[in-house]
Design a protein around this motif. Structure first.
Motif, PDB file in Angstrom:
ATOM      1  N   VAL A   1     -33.773 -32.984  -0.526  1.00 30.97           N
ATOM      2  CA  VAL A   1     -33.780 -32.655   0.890  1.00 30.97           C
ATOM      3  C   VAL A   1     -35.000 -33.312   1.530  1.00 30.97           C
ATOM      4  CG1 VAL A   1     -33.924 -30.789   2.594  1.00 30.97           C
ATOM      5  CG2 VAL A   1     -32.627 -30.454   0.476  1.00 30.97           C
TER       6      VAL A   1
ATOM      7  N   LEU B   1     -34.897 -30.098   8.871  1.00 35.29           N
ATOM      8  CA  LEU B   1     -34.060 -30.765   7.883  1.00 35.29           C
ATOM      9  C   LEU B   1     -33.414 -32.007   8.490  1.00 35.29           C
ATOM     10  CD1 LEU B   1     -32.123 -28.932   5.235  1.00 35.29           C
ATOM     11  CD2 LEU B   1     -31.108 -30.935   6.253  1.00 35.29           C
TER      12      LEU B   1
ATOM     13  N   LEU C   1     -29.826 -34.441   3.498  1.00 37.28           N
ATOM     14  CA  LEU C   1     -29.503 -33.689   2.297  1.00 37.28           C
ATOM     15  C   LEU C   1     -28.635 -34.569   1.407  1.00 37.28           C
ATOM     16  CD1 LEU C   1     -29.004 -31.044   0.618  1.00 37.28           C
ATOM     17  CD2 LEU C   1     -27.076 -30.660   2.129  1.00 37.28           C
TER      18      LEU C   1
END
Length: 148
Positions: free
Chosen positions: A82, A90, A93
């Motif tokens: 990640v 974020l 991924l």
């Protein structure tokens, strides 16, 4: 701004007849470069719990859908990377899950893990509620393949 990288790996075993998860090991790559076993508790950093929930949700959906298709799982291995922004948002991924089938079962049982079944499981993994709540801007790539 620099990115932050978080890496995890997972191993689980699935003995018959139910092929439910018998053991599950999750490790986190620490800044020291050492893999550390993960045993979530109230002292586990919150963001790491969030990432663990993402990984474990993917694993749960993988196993549940393999059971639904009566695929004779023996082992699942996975790796998860990640990337976040410097302020913990974020951005990317990448997951890779590998399935190993029980070599003791018949060829007919092993044939249940055909390309269509693997594609079905992969699509169903996308329904994991944790994954569905990732930011729309995050790049997501989850691979699923059968080890031979």
């Amino acid at each position: 701004m620099s990115q932050r990288t978080f890496q995890f790996r997972l191993r689980s075993s699935h003995d018959g007849p139910t092929r439910a998860t018998q053991s599950l090991e999750v490790e986190f790559l620490a800044e020291s470069g050492e893999w550390e076993p993960q045993h979530p508790s109230l002292t586990t950093p919150g963001f790491r719990l969030y990432l663990l929930s993402l990984l474990l949700c993917q694993h749960f959906y993988l196993v549940a859908n393999a059971q639904e298709r009566a695929i004779p799982l023996q082992r699942v291995e996975g790796s998860f990377t990640v990337l976040t922004s410097a302020d913990w948002i974020l951005e990317q991924l990448n997951g890779d899950f590998r399935l190993r089938l029980d070599p003791a079962v018949s060829a007919e049982e092993r044939s249940r893990a055909d390309d269509e079944a693997i594609a079905f499981i992969s699509e169903r993994m996308k329904l994991c509620p944790v994954s569905r709540n990732l930011p729309a801007t995050a790049e997501k790539a989850i691979g699923l393949r059968l080890e031979t």
